[in-house]
Write a protein that holds these residues in place. Sequence first.
Motif, PDB file in Angstrom:
ATOM      1  N   PRO A 181      -6.071   8.551 -13.663  1.00  0.00           N
ATOM      2  CA  PRO A 181      -5.429   8.202 -12.527  1.00  0.00           C
ATOM      3  C   PRO A 181      -6.382   8.315 -11.201  1.00  0.00           C
ATOM      4  O   PRO A 181      -7.153   9.069 -11.292  1.00  0.00           O
ATOM      5  N   ALA A 182      -6.024   7.664 -10.287  1.00  0.00           N
ATOM      6  CA  ALA A 182      -7.056   7.625  -9.025  1.00  0.00           C
ATOM      7  C   ALA A 182      -6.623   8.664  -8.273  1.00  0.00           C
ATOM      8  O   ALA A 182      -5.352   9.546  -8.328  1.00  0.00           O
ATOM      9  N   ALA A 183      -7.888   9.244  -7.656  1.00  0.00           N
ATOM     10  CA  ALA A 183      -7.772  10.584  -6.852  1.00  0.00           C
ATOM     11  C   ALA A 183      -7.474  10.395  -5.332  1.00  0.00           C
ATOM     12  O   ALA A 183      -6.810  11.126  -4.721  1.00  0.00           O
ATOM     13  N   ARG A 184      -8.097   9.270  -4.940  1.00  0.00           N
ATOM     14  CA  ARG A 184      -8.129   9.303  -3.450  1.00  0.00           C
ATOM     15  C   ARG A 184      -7.624   7.665  -3.157  1.00  0.00           C
ATOM     16  O   ARG A 184      -7.880   6.795  -3.671  1.00  0.00           O
ATOM     17  N   CYS A 185      -6.941   7.557  -1.843  1.00  0.00           N
ATOM     18  CA  CYS A 185      -6.836   6.261  -1.268  1.00  0.00           C
ATOM     19  C   CYS A 185      -7.159   6.402   0.154  1.00  0.00           C
ATOM     20  O   CYS A 185      -7.262   7.448   0.681  1.00  0.00           O
ATOM     21  N   ARG A 190      -7.212  10.505   5.075  1.00  0.00           N
ATOM     22  CA  ARG A 190      -7.263  10.172   6.469  1.00  0.00           C
ATOM     23  C   ARG A 190      -5.994  11.119   7.043  1.00  0.00           C
ATOM     24  O   ARG A 190      -6.183  11.638   8.231  1.00  0.00           O
ATOM     25  N   GLU A 191      -4.892  11.058   6.228  1.00  0.00           N
ATOM     26  CA  GLU A 191      -3.812  11.525   7.051  1.00  0.00           C
ATOM     27  C   GLU A 191      -3.287  12.877   5.736  1.00  0.00           C
ATOM     28  O   GLU A 191      -3.428  12.764   4.870  1.00  0.00           O
ATOM     29  N   GLN A 192      -2.405  13.698   6.554  1.00  0.00           N
ATOM     30  CA  GLN A 192      -1.662  14.474   6.029  1.00  0.00           C
ATOM     31  C   GLN A 192      -0.382  13.830   5.250  1.00  0.00           C
ATOM     32  O   GLN A 192       0.293  13.366   5.642  1.00  0.00           O
ATOM     33  N   ILE A 193      -0.425  13.972   3.816  1.00  0.00           N
ATOM     34  CA  ILE A 193       0.602  13.316   2.965  1.00  0.00           C
ATOM     35  C   ILE A 193       1.720  14.269   2.927  1.00  0.00           C
ATOM     36  O   ILE A 193       1.553  15.727   2.865  1.00  0.00           O
ATOM     37  N   PRO A 194       2.839  13.824   2.695  1.00  0.00           N
ATOM     38  CA  PRO A 194       3.268  12.550   2.685  1.00  0.00           C
ATOM     39  C   PRO A 194       3.183  11.800   4.052  1.00  0.00           C
ATOM     40  O   PRO A 194       3.539  12.306   5.091  1.00  0.00           O
ATOM     41  N   PHE A 195       2.785  10.376   3.938  1.00  0.00           N
ATOM     42  CA  PHE A 195       2.681   9.828   5.252  1.00  0.00           C
ATOM     43  C   PHE A 195       2.999   8.167   5.009  1.00  0.00           C
ATOM     44  O   PHE A 195       2.565   7.435   3.793  1.00  0.00           O
ATOM     45  N   VAL A 196       3.672   7.997   5.942  1.00  0.00           N
ATOM     46  CA  VAL A 196       3.958   6.365   6.144  1.00  0.00           C
ATOM     47  C   VAL A 196       3.592   5.857   7.348  1.00  0.00           C
ATOM     48  O   VAL A 196       3.858   6.333   8.453  1.00  0.00           O
ATOM     49  N   HIS A 197       2.555   4.880   7.226  1.00  0.00           N
ATOM     50  CA  HIS A 197       1.964   4.219   8.445  1.00  0.00           C
ATOM     51  C   HIS A 197       2.922   3.244   9.380  1.00  0.00           C
ATOM     52  O   HIS A 197       3.574   2.395   8.557  1.00  0.00           O
ATOM     53  N   ASP A 198       3.233   3.626  10.607  1.00  0.00           N
ATOM     54  CA  ASP A 198       3.690   2.738  11.390  1.00  0.00           C
ATOM     55  C   ASP A 198       3.376   1.380  11.427  1.00  0.00           C
ATOM     56  O   ASP A 198       2.178   1.146  11.733  1.00  0.00           O
ATOM     57  N   ARG A 199       4.225   0.292  11.041  1.00  0.00           N
ATOM     58  CA  ARG A 199       3.750  -1.169  11.361  1.00  0.00           C
ATOM     59  C   ARG A 199       3.346  -1.522  12.856  1.00  0.00           C
ATOM     60  O   ARG A 199       2.634  -2.302  12.861  1.00  0.00           O
ATOM     61  N   HIS A 200       3.712  -0.674  13.760  1.00  0.00           N
ATOM     62  CA  HIS A 200       3.536  -0.936  15.026  1.00  0.00           C
ATOM     63  C   HIS A 200       2.723   0.345  15.664  1.00  0.00           C
ATOM     64  O   HIS A 200       3.102   0.666  16.764  1.00  0.00           O
ATOM     65  N   CYS A 201       1.857   0.793  14.668  1.00  0.00           N
ATOM     66  CA  CYS A 201       0.994   1.870  15.227  1.00  0.00           C
ATOM     67  C   CYS A 201       0.448   1.741  16.579  1.00  0.00           C
ATOM     68  O   CYS A 201      -0.357   0.783  16.924  1.00  0.00           O
ATOM     69  N   PRO A 202       0.500   2.761  17.509  1.00  0.00           N
ATOM     70  CA  PRO A 202       0.027   2.573  18.838  1.00  0.00           C
ATOM     71  C   PRO A 202      -1.528   2.860  18.880  1.00  0.00           C
ATOM     72  O   PRO A 202      -1.993   2.688  19.890  1.00  0.00           O
ATOM     73  N   LEU A 208      -5.581   1.467   9.389  1.00  0.00           N
ATOM     74  CA  LEU A 208      -4.996   1.367   8.439  1.00  0.00           C
ATOM     75  C   LEU A 208      -3.957   0.330   8.407  1.00  0.00           C
ATOM     76  O   LEU A 208      -3.477   0.008   9.385  1.00  0.00           O
ATOM     77  N   PRO A 209      -3.490  -0.431   7.262  1.00  0.00           N
ATOM     78  CA  PRO A 209      -3.090  -1.538   7.148  1.00  0.00           C
ATOM     79  C   PRO A 209      -1.522  -1.204   7.473  1.00  0.00           C
ATOM     80  O   PRO A 209      -0.921   0.040   7.345  1.00  0.00           O
ATOM     81  N   GLY A 210      -0.654  -1.790   8.265  1.00  0.00           N
ATOM     82  CA  GLY A 210       0.921  -1.575   8.777  1.00  0.00           C
ATOM     83  C   GLY A 210       1.566  -1.369   7.441  1.00  0.00           C
ATOM     84  O   GLY A 210       1.696  -2.148   6.473  1.00  0.00           O
ATOM     85  N   GLY A 211       2.293  -0.208   7.216  1.00  0.00           N
ATOM     86  CA  GLY A 211       3.216   0.042   6.116  1.00  0.00           C
ATOM     87  C   GLY A 211       2.571   0.820   4.910  1.00  0.00           C
ATOM     88  O   GLY A 211       2.945   1.211   4.028  1.00  0.00           O
ATOM     89  N   ALA A 212       1.181   1.134   5.361  1.00  0.00           N
ATOM     90  CA  ALA A 212       0.436   1.805   4.013  1.00  0.00           C
ATOM     91  C   ALA A 212       1.314   3.315   3.905  1.00  0.00           C
ATOM     92  O   ALA A 212       1.633   3.825   5.039  1.00  0.00           O
ATOM     93  N   ARG A 213       1.315   3.698   2.576  1.00  0.00           N
ATOM     94  CA  ARG A 213       1.864   4.791   2.569  1.00  0.00           C
ATOM     95  C   ARG A 213       1.266   5.661   1.278  1.00  0.00           C
ATOM     96  O   ARG A 213       0.628   5.089   0.537  1.00  0.00           O
ATOM     97  N   CYS A 214       1.178   6.946   1.316  1.00  0.00           N
ATOM     98  CA  CYS A 214       0.993   7.821  -0.027  1.00  0.00           C
ATOM     99  C   CYS A 214       1.723   8.991   0.206  1.00  0.00           C
ATOM    100  O   CYS A 214       1.733   9.761   1.258  1.00  0.00           O
ATOM    101  N   ASP A 215       2.189   9.372  -1.087  1.00  0.00           N
ATOM    102  CA  ASP A 215       3.084  10.657  -1.103  1.00  0.00           C
ATOM    103  C   ASP A 215       2.113  11.479  -2.193  1.00  0.00           C
ATOM    104  O   ASP A 215       2.719  12.194  -2.683  1.00  0.00           O
ATOM    105  N   GLY A 216       0.913  10.919  -2.420  1.00  0.00           N
ATOM    106  CA  GLY A 216       0.193  11.522  -3.687  1.00  0.00           C
ATOM    107  C   GLY A 216       0.095  10.705  -4.727  1.00  0.00           C
ATOM    108  O   GLY A 216      -0.759  10.963  -5.461  1.00  0.00           O
ATOM    109  N   THR A 217       0.806   9.613  -4.680  1.00  0.00           N
ATOM    110  CA  THR A 217       0.704   8.633  -5.923  1.00  0.00           C
ATOM    111  C   THR A 217      -0.108   7.315  -5.265  1.00  0.00           C
ATOM    112  O   THR A 217      -0.099   6.502  -6.047  1.00  0.00           O
ATOM    113  N   HIS A 218      -0.290   7.363  -4.121  1.00  0.00           N
ATOM    114  CA  HIS A 218      -1.151   6.198  -3.556  1.00  0.00           C
ATOM    115  C   HIS A 218      -0.245   5.124  -3.758  1.00  0.00           C
ATOM    116  O   HIS A 218      -0.739   3.827  -4.396  1.00  0.00           O
TER     117      HIS A 218
END
Length: 516
Positions: A181-185, A190-202, A208-218
């Motif tokens: 299994p992958a260890a990092r993404c 970069r962020e404290q997980i779980p994290f979902v990146h805002d598609r309209h990040c200010p 980070l790409p819009g909508g990028a997300r990780c809850d530990g499973t990348h």
Amino acid sequence: MHHILCGLAANPALPSHLVDRLIAVADGDLAPALAAREDLSRAQARALAARGEECAVQLAHAGRLAVEDIDSVAHPDVALALLDNGVGAPEWARRLVVEPDAERRERLAACPDLPSDVTERLAADPVVTVVAELALWSRASDVVAELVRHPHTAVRRAAAANEATPPDLLAALLTDGGVPPAARCEVCEREQIPFVHDRHCPRLDCTLPGGARCDGTHESAAHAVHAAALGNPATPAGAVAPFADHDSMVLRWTVARRPGLPSEVYERLAADPVPGVRADLAENPAVGEQVLRALGADQDSDVRRRVARNPSVPLDVLSDLAAAMRKGGAPLPRIDAATPTETERLARSPLPAVRALVARRRDLPAALRDALAADSDAGVVAAVAPHPGLRPAQLRAILDRHGVRVAAQVAANPDITSELLDDLAGRRPPARKALRAIAGHPRATPAALLVCLSDERARRTAAGHPALPPGAISHLLTDDDWQVVEAAAANPSLPGDVMAAMAKAASMPDEDIRRR
């Protein structure tokens, strides 16, 4: 003056001594135009390279500089360009692999035929983007096989796109089995997980790409790895096929483009709810007749148009779609591949749109070409009018019958006479599209080209035509349109004294130029 000099730098008739003069004053705008000249001597290439690093890199990529022409320590980017071309000394790579600038190490990782010790060091680089470049471009399957197991998903994604990656490992990336299994993404590092990146990040500094997300499973990174593997032609079809039913539209879309899949996979994709998936499937040459017939009746117009571009489309389906096809353009692949019997049958179709599809071909037998040239439908005649081999009398008859509707296509015929081009240019009201074709025709006369100058778009082409009178070319150097100015300055018929004056002015201070 800037546009005049850029055009002059590209002028094939510019004497060598004037090329030298321009090289001596070349800046970031002028140097690239000079670097593109085919007649640069090696001495001129070296002198031009000395004017700036960017130009030297351009010359190196173009093969105009040799290893002995550069100092790799003083000019590492030029050394990288030569290494990227597959030339350069091994010690250059060994010096660049310890370069503190990670961007240069990335570019090094994309170079072919690197020494094994350099490759090993790049594979262990602390910067993930460097390793990812190696994973993407290395042609050594053993190197890529190791990088497939890299703990970072960015490296795995790059390896998944590399056709040198062993097929069994590409399949393993899709099933998430056979590799640890992958260890990092890029999200969780970069962020404290779980994290979902805002598609309209200010955040202005966020990459980070819009909508990028990780809850530990990348999740989003794993999705990107799957997409890269699915698009890789080296990935086994058996590993790709199950993704035709995936929840992700992006993954299904990628599968739709893949050749070599079982027919039932294409049948399932033909019923996909997303028109874009069906449209890409429609153009896939591996799709069978049954699916193409279904897609030919699709409610989405783009899907139907893409079916028509499929080289395997049945001719009866193509005939049904012909009326909706855009006029003009290159022949369709299936029309180009038609047998003589099929071509003859299509050319005699009662539907003008079908006859027009055949008329786009430029290798028609003379009898068939002539029959289409005498067609009663202007659309058919316009399609065949640029066909080589049509006689001047035929072209004139075409114009007499259909007039402005076919004027541009007649003007584009390679065998049209200068006299007929003059006739077309002199017609009133002018056929603007015809003037644009005349402006670039090698048989255009000075008189016809002068008429072309009256049309804004045609003037840009006519300004560079060698048959344009020298006085007109010189006059166009002061045109309000910079594209016209550059084309005129690049015209090989520009008088030599004007070239010399422009090159001399290039080395003058700005105040002197203004006084002149």
